[in-house]
Design a protein around this motif. Structure first.
Motif, PDB file in Angstrom:
ATOM      1  N   VAL A 150     -10.621  -4.666 -12.633  1.00 41.07           N
ATOM      2  CA  VAL A 150     -11.457  -5.633 -13.368  1.00 41.07           C
ATOM      3  C   VAL A 150     -10.583  -6.437 -14.333  1.00 41.07           C
ATOM      4  CG1 VAL A 150     -13.438  -5.949 -14.903  1.00 41.07           C
ATOM      5  CG2 VAL A 150     -13.488  -4.151 -13.172  1.00 41.07           C
ATOM      6  N   SER A 156     -20.910  -7.622 -17.272  1.00 43.75           N
ATOM      7  CA  SER A 156     -21.599  -8.609 -16.445  1.00 43.75           C
ATOM      8  C   SER A 156     -22.955  -8.898 -17.089  1.00 43.75           C
ATOM      9  CB  SER A 156     -21.809  -8.045 -15.039  1.00 43.75           C
ATOM     10  OG  SER A 156     -22.787  -8.800 -14.356  1.00 43.75           O
ATOM     11  N   LYS A 162     -20.153  -0.941 -17.129  1.00 40.48           N
ATOM     12  CA  LYS A 162     -18.912  -1.631 -16.769  1.00 40.48           C
ATOM     13  C   LYS A 162     -18.632  -1.414 -15.279  1.00 40.48           C
ATOM     14  CE  LYS A 162     -14.003  -1.282 -18.043  1.00 40.48           C
ATOM     15  NZ  LYS A 162     -13.322  -2.432 -17.872  1.00 40.48           N
ATOM     16  N   HIS A 163     -18.212  -2.453 -14.608  1.00 38.41           N
ATOM     17  CA  HIS A 163     -17.887  -2.333 -13.183  1.00 38.41           C
ATOM     18  C   HIS A 163     -16.610  -1.524 -13.001  1.00 38.41           C
ATOM     19  CE1 HIS A 163     -17.511  -3.338  -8.971  1.00 38.41           C
ATOM     20  NE2 HIS A 163     -16.271  -3.739  -9.178  1.00 38.41           N
ATOM     21  N   ALA A 281     -19.159  -7.250 -10.986  1.00 33.49           N
ATOM     22  CA  ALA A 281     -18.425  -7.764 -12.141  1.00 33.49           C
ATOM     23  C   ALA A 281     -18.689  -9.252 -12.211  1.00 33.49           C
ATOM     24  CB  ALA A 281     -16.928  -7.508 -11.979  1.00 33.49           C
TER      25      ALA A 281
END
Length: 348
Positions: A150, A156, A162-163, A281
């Motif tokens: 990332v 996002s 969180k991705h 994301a």
């Protein structure tokens, strides 16, 4: 003395491709942390037509603010023309490429000259031309940030968590939906670079192209339903996304993940019951990541396919091509040398 001018495409109103106007405007001055780039080529991306039509496809709370008239565009490849005093790492004459100021819509790359944040730029790979370099930034960084790293802590707008990319290796099977498009064809190559087995989903005419890029299996979505043919994959990267994305949940192994590039609509209970994760994301500009991708482009490990090119003045036709869909790779606008000279001489 009159300000030097350049040609740029601007939107004075929202609408279809016909609202793209070829205007004469002042050449921008680079501010702190910026360089002035003489643009050679401009990559076209979906956010360009979202901006053009007024962001009608985005939830109102996620729409960026901007005022008309506006120069669209985020991706470019070109040559550094001037450098702000506080910028290190770039010099006049350097060939560079970049994704500018994304996720804001203030890249302003549909122009002969652009003031670009140095942190969003990387040196253009010597082994590829400006057209191919201009096609790489947004699509390449999207694939990179979804699949590899990332590289930022910004959440996002479409999810709280969180991705986290899934580590790819030879034990993984990845399905890529929309594999022939800008993000899809680069994601396929990154997954192969990591050793994964890749199932590519696209329309039938793209099969030989995708097998050439390394696809191990190909599914023509116009004649087959991937969700009925495929089971037990570790990761689905859905480069199409949208409401139909949820059909891929059932292709996954328990513990697998679905990454929709364009936000989808999912039933959280269904995902929980299947034991799978849905995550995305929001791509962000990164000169550092682009430099890493640049090394793969230079080595030929990853290549950018060009669907078609149009001159800057012909941006309307480029957007009309985009609206037809079934793209193979990227659409790129090119800026002719004579346009630069004509622009620079207007100050006389």
């Amino acid at each position: 003395m009159p300000t030097e001018t350049m040609r740029a495409i601007r939107l004075h109103e929202h609408g279809g491709p016909e609202v793209l106007r070829y205007d004469e405007v002042p050449i921008p001055e680079p501010g702190p942390g910026e360089v002035l780039v003489r643009v050679h080529a401009i990559g076209i991306n979906p956010p360009d037509w979202y901006l053009r039509d007024g962001m009608s496809n985005l939830p109102p709370e996620t729409r960026p603010k901007f005022e008309l008239p506006v120069i669209p565009g985020t991706d470019l490849s070109g040559v550094v023309e001037a450098v702000a005093a506080d910028v290190d790492g770039f010099s006049v004459g350097d060939e560079i490429f970049g994704l500018l100021r994304f996720p804001s819509f203030d890249g302003q790359t549909y122009a002969e000259y652009v003031a670009a944040p140095a942190s969003d730029l990387a040196l253009k790979p010597a082994g590829i031309d400006h057209v191919h370099a201009a096609g790489a930034p947004m699509s390449g960084l999207t694939a990179w940030q979804f699949l590899i790293e990332v590289g930022h802590d910004h959440p996002s707008p479409f999810q709280l968590a969180k991705h986290r990319p899934v580590p790819l290796d030879a034990n993984m099977t990845v399905l890529i939906n929309g594999a022939a498009g800008g993000v899809g064809h680069i994601a396929l190559q990154l997954a192969k670079w990591k050793g994964a087995r890749v199932i590519a989903v696209a329309s039938g005419g793209h099969e030989s192209f995708l097998r050439e890029l390394g696809a191990d299996e190909f599914i023509d979505y116009t004649t087959s339903r991937p969700e009925e043919l495929v089971h037990g994959v570790d990761l689905v990267l859905d480069a199409v996304g949208g409401p139909d994305s949820r059909r891929f949940l059932r292709t996954l192994e328990r513990g697998g993940a679905l990454f929709p590039v364009f936000f989808g609509e999912f039933d959280e209970e269904e995902a929980a019951e299947l034991g799978v994760t849905v995550s995305g994301a929001q791509v962000r500009s990164s000169g550092a990541q682009l430099a890493e991708l640049g090394r793969l482009l230079d080595a030929g490990t990853v290549r950018v396919e060009i669907d078609s090119t149009f001159s800057l003045a012909d941006a309307r036709a480029a957007h009309e091509r985009a609206a037809q869909g079934h793209l193979r790779g990227k659409i790129v606008l090119t800026v002719a040398e004579r346009e630069h000279h004509a622009g620079a001489q207007v100050s006389g």
